[in-house]
Every structure is written in structure tokens, then in C-alpha cells.
Design an enzyme around this catalytic site. Structure first.
Site, PDB file in Angstrom:
ATOM      1  CB  SER A  36      -0.963  -0.009   1.192  1.00  0.00           C
ATOM      2  OG  SER A  36      -1.926  -1.033   1.052  1.00  0.00           O
TER       3      SER A  36
ATOM      4  CE  LYS B 162      -9.498  -5.396   5.581  1.00  0.00           C
ATOM      5  NZ  LYS B 162      -9.630  -6.022   4.249  1.00  0.00           N
TER       6      LYS B 162
ATOM      7  CG  ASN C 283     -11.177  -1.008   2.973  1.00  0.00           C
ATOM      8  OD1 ASN C 283     -12.180  -0.308   2.829  1.00  0.00           O
ATOM      9  ND2 ASN C 283     -10.313  -1.213   1.988  1.00  0.00           N
TER      10      ASN C 283
ATOM     11  CG  ASP D 287     -11.250  -4.480   1.459  1.00  0.00           C
ATOM     12  OD1 ASP D 287     -10.249  -4.099   0.834  1.00  0.00           O
ATOM     13  OD2 ASP D 287     -11.225  -4.788   2.663  1.00  0.00           O
TER      14      ASP D 287
ATOM     15  N   GLY E  21     -13.086 -18.223   4.453  1.00  0.00           N
ATOM     16  CA  GLY E  21     -12.828 -17.278   5.535  1.00  0.00           C
ATOM     17  C   GLY E  21     -14.085 -16.529   5.917  1.00  0.00           C
ATOM     18  CB  ALA E  22     -16.011 -16.042   8.495  1.00  0.00           C
ATOM     19  N   GLY E  23     -13.706 -13.236   7.853  1.00  0.00           N
ATOM     20  CA  GLY E  23     -13.282 -11.972   8.433  1.00  0.00           C
ATOM     21  C   GLY E  23     -13.840 -10.801   7.659  1.00  0.00           C
ATOM     22  N   GLY E  24     -13.244  -9.618   7.881  1.00  0.00           N
ATOM     23  CA  GLY E  24     -13.714  -8.423   7.208  1.00  0.00           C
ATOM     24  C   GLY E  24     -13.597  -8.507   5.701  1.00  0.00           C
TER      25      GLY E  24
END
Length: 496
Positions: free
Chosen positions: A251, A298, A319, A334, A360-363
Site C-alpha cells: 500500500s 476491519k 477498510n 474492498d 474465511g469469515a473476516g472483514g
């Protein structure tokens, strides 16, 4: 006002090796520190000639092991080495060491008198390798014994709060009258923002200097080309990315490149933090105007927002945050990033006939689910903690299941497109194992399209397995770019 200098630490075993390193980076630095403690014993006998060889201001340093160096021979022999380095001063001061680093508990009047007589400035240093130094202004004042020293404090923060305290206390100091540095990965902001903490210089080292890399040094090219260090001043707008462990991120390259292209006085830095509270306090003290938010923050960032965009409210993850007069405003780029990336990857803007496995199950998974829903696909959320998968699935009308061999038949059903959103595989090396490959239990048949949001390494273990089976694969760099371009617009008001 003079800006902080860039000092290259030379840790070669020979003076010739140090000169080779110096020549590599000469155009990117202002001075060097000759680390005599790294030199072979025979080479140490010739240190007096190094300033003339270098043709650039040099610091003479012989660092003891207790202070993070390699010197173990004792104070008597170290004193002799300092004397050898300062002896036979030349009338042309450019041929002498410009500085000598003497620790705060190392007082040898003859060395001090010689340095002052020869025009060599004394850096009086304090190193705390196991924690912060609490009263920085008070400690600096005690180190100015003669009034001619440049006091230096280098300490190892335990958390971002320790770094924040350094910035807070440094604001009371006169610019350029001391050297300050928070070491280790947590302390990186203090190195890049040396001007903001009123430090006389910042230290860099070549990538080959592994020991210095471990205490937070970055290389001169990164300091100049990525962070544009010499352009940072008191008026520079600061942005950044918060996350943990935040071991690798592209980034800063993207955002800082955008600021340069638009001629903006701004800098974007990595900020490692275990908690969002720490990050918010750091942002307050340093006046940060905007932040990218990555794992694991997040969702935990949400209570700190006074306003949330519709996407954040729907996705339940944020984010991107921007400082406003009322407080922090949150966005989610995102979702747009992954939507555009998937359209490029699959060469279609309609997934209505596709079944997607979201890993997955995050942000990030929440944003992917939002994007996949917008593109018209059906999906199943697979996660090791099934309760978290269910929350996302219920929000978007998808199915959910555990991530493992027990869900193999359902996984096969939803394997047209596989989108991997976890951090598994980040920084991993081949071969694929159960530890670095979230789909270790699945044998690819070659018909799947696999998109892994991880982009470091360029080819993750699961991507390698999929490609070997004939699958179309992509890492997450395109998503990173698209979401960063939108963040840039939120931060600056200008298109990337």
C-alpha cells in the site's frame, strides 16, 4: 530549517566491503556510521583512514553487546580503538570523523577533549533494548553534559502506545537538537517521520544487514523512493495503514506514488498495532488524516466511527477511515476493489450462473460476499469457526459450512470460483502444507477459477497447487490496487 539527515550504517567485515556498500547508496544518503564492532580485528587497526576514503561525514561507533552491538573485548581496548580513530587529526576536517558516538555511561575525558579539539561532534547515546524510555526530555537534558553533545535515545517499544508517547514528548523538543528512534517493526513510523519527532537524523542499512533489519532498519532506496523521506516536513499530511502483524504491505508504494504524481506534500506509512484503540490514539497525536484498515481491525474499528458509508453498514466491516471535523468517517473500498478485480480476472460482469466458495469469515470475506452478491452469484461461506461463517451467509442469503474435509461434497458444488480471503499463505513458501494452504483437503480438477486475496508471495501455495492442476489463478494485487485507488480519492478528493 535543516531537515533530518539519512545515515547509512556500515556493517561490513572489512573497510573495503563498507566502501562498496557506501558507493551503492551514496546518492541516497547524507552520512555514514562506521560500525567498528562489525569489522574484523585486523581491519579495526585502519579505521583512522576511513573518513578520507568515504569522502562523506562519518560517525565513529564501537557498539557494545549490551547496547545491541557486537563489541565484547572490554572498555580498555574499546577506549584504545576510539583513540586510534580520533588520533592524528587533519587540518582538513573532512578527513576526520565528523562524529563519535559515546554512550551516556562511557566517560573518558581525554577522548572527549580530543573530539572537541578536533571538531568532532559527540553523539551521547542511550540504548534501551528491552522497553521504552519514559521521560525522554529529562533523559536528553541529563545527557547534555558539556552543551556540545547531540544526545541520542534509541529504545525498543513494547506496543504502539510506547511509540505514541515518543511522538508526544518529542513535540516539546527543539528541531534537530537530538536523535530519537523507536526500534523494531513497531518503531518504523519514528524512522520515516524523523522530522515529526525533531530528530537530527534517521538510520538506514542495506538489506544484507540482517541484524539491523531486525531492529527496524529499512534500506536507503525504500526510504527515498517509497517514502520520499527528504520531502517530509512539518506540513506533510500523514496517512497510513493499520494492522497486525502487518509484516508486508504494498500500500505505501501505491499511495505514495499517487501523492508524488500529483505533487502533493503527503506521506503514507505502515503502522503496526495490536489494538484499534492504540491506532486511534497514535492518529490523534500525530494528526493523521486518513487510514487504511487491514486484518484484524476491519470490524473492531466500527465503534470508533461517527459515520459509516452504506457499504460499511451492509458489509459490517470497514477498510478506510477519513478524519472529518465531526470525527472518523468509515468506508469500505474492498468491495469495489474485489468486484473490479473479479471482473478483470473472469472477463465478465455477471456471475449469475456461477457458484462461489468464499474461504474465511473476516472483514475481507464480508466485502467479497457483498461483491459476489452484487455480481449475481450464489455462494457458500466456508470457515473453520462455523458460527462466523453463518453470520455472513445469513446477511447475504448464502449457504455456510465448516472449512475442512467434512464439507468436501458441498465445496465441490460451489467450486466454480474459489475466493480465498484468509491470511493463510501470506509470506509462505512452497510446498503447500496444511499450515499454509487453507484448501489442503481439496484436489483441484482444473476447471476452477481461484482468486487468492493474498499477494505476498506472488504465487501462494494454494495458487501453485491450483495452477498445476490447470486452474485459472490470480493473487490479490489487482484487488489491492483497485481498493487503494478508491481510498486515495477518499483521502485526497482527487482521482488516483
Amino acid at each position: 530549517m535543516e531537515r533530518p539527515k539519512i545515515c547509512l550504517c556500515l556493517t561490513g567485515k572489512t573497510l573495503a566491503e563498507d566502501m562498496e556498500i557506501l558507493e551503492t547508496y551514496r546518492n541516497w544518503i547524507d552520512m555514514v556510521e562506521l560500525r567498528v564492532d562489525y569489522l574484523d580485528r585486523d581491519e579495526r587497526m585502519h579505521i583512522r583512514k576511513f573518513p578520507q576514503m568515504a569522502g562523506i561525514p562519518c560517525i565513529l561507533t564501537i557498539r557494545r553487546r549490551i547496547d545491541g552491538g557486537l563489541y565484547v573485548e572490554g572498555e580498555a581496548s574499546r577506549t584504545m580503538l576510539f583513540a586510534r580513530g580520533l588520533a592524528f587529526a587533519d587540518q582538513d576536517v573532512r578527513k576526520n570523523f565528523a562524529y563519535v558516538d559515546l554512550e551516556e555511561d562511557f566517560y573518558v575525558p581525554s577522548l572527549q577533549d580530543a573530539a572537541l579539539a578536533f571538531g568532532t561532534k559527540i553523539i551521547r547515546s542511550a540504548h534501551e533494548m528491552n522497553g521504552p524510555i519514559d521521560d525522554i526530555p529529562g533523559r536528553l537534558a541529563k545527557m547534555r553534559i558539556t552543551g556540545f553533545e547531540i544526545p541520542k535515545i534509541a529504545c525498543m517499544p513494547r506496543n504502539l502506545t510506547d511509540v505514541t508517547r515518543m511522538f508526544q514528548q518529542a513535540a516539546t523538543l527543539e528541531p534537530g537538537q537530538q536523535i530519537l528512534c523507536a526500534m523494531g517493526p513497531l518503531g518504523l513510523p519514528s524512522r520515516i517521520l524523523a522530522d515529526k519527532i525533531n530528530s537530527y537524523l534517521t538510520f538506514v542499512s542495506p538489506p544484507s544487514a540482517e541484524k539491523l533489519k531486525s531492529i527496524g532498519h529499512i534500506d536507503p532506496l525504500t526510504m527515498n523512493k517509497i517514502y520520499d523521506f527528504r520531502a517530509i516536513d512539518k506540513n506533510t499530511d500523514i496517512y497510513g495503514i493499520i494492522g497486525y502483524p502487518l509484516e508486508a504491505t504494498e500500500s505505501p508504494t501505491i499511495h505514495n506514488g499517487g501523492y508524488r504524481n500529483h505533487g502533493m506534500n503527503a506521506c503514507y506509512i505502515p503502522i503496526r498495532c495490536e489494538t484499534v484503540d492504540e491506532a486511534m490514539n497514535f492518529a490523534k497525536i500525530t494528526g493523521i488524516k486518513g487510514l487504511s484498515v487491514t486484518v484484524p481491525h476491519k470490524e473492531s474499528i466500527l465503534p470508533h466511527l461517527v459515520e459509516k458509508s452504506p457499504e460499511v453498514q451492509k458489509i459490517g466491516a470497514c477498510n478506510t477511515i477519513v478524519r472529518t471535523e465531526r470525527g472518523w468517517h468509515g468506508y469500505n473500498t474492498d468491495a469495489e476493489g474485489v468486484m473490479l478485480a473479479l471482473q478483470d480476472f473472469l472477463d465478465t460482469d455477471n456471475l449469475s450462473h456461477s457458484k462461489v466458495a468464499i474461504i474465511g469469515a473476516g472483514g475481507a470475506a464480508r466485502a467479497v460476499a457483498y461483491a459476489v452478491r452484487q455480481l449475481g452469484a450464489k455462494a457458500c461461506i466456508f470457515n473453520r469457526t462455523v458460527s462466523r461463517a453463518k453470520v455472513i451467509a445469513d446477511a447475504f442469503g448464502f449457504q455456510w459450512a465448516t472449512l475442512g474435509p467434512e464439507s468436501l461434497s458441498l465445496f465441490v458444488k460451489y467450486s466454480d470460483i474459489i475466493i480465498q480471503t484468509t491470511s493463510k499463505g501470506m509470506g509462505a513458501t512452497l510446498p503447500a502444507t496444511e499450515e499454509n494452504d487453507p484448501l489442503y483437503f481439496y484436489d483441484f480438477n482444473g476447471n476452477e477459477a481461484v482468486y487468492d486475496i493474498v499477494y505476498h508471495p506472488e504465487i501462494t501455495p494454494v495458487m501453485h497447487r491450483a495452477a498445476a492442476a490447470g486452474c485459472k489463478v490470480s493473487n490479490g494485487y489487482s484487488m489491492l490496487q483497485y481498493q487503494a485507488y478508491r481510498q486515495f480519492k477518499y483521502f485526497t478528493g482527487v482521482d488516483y
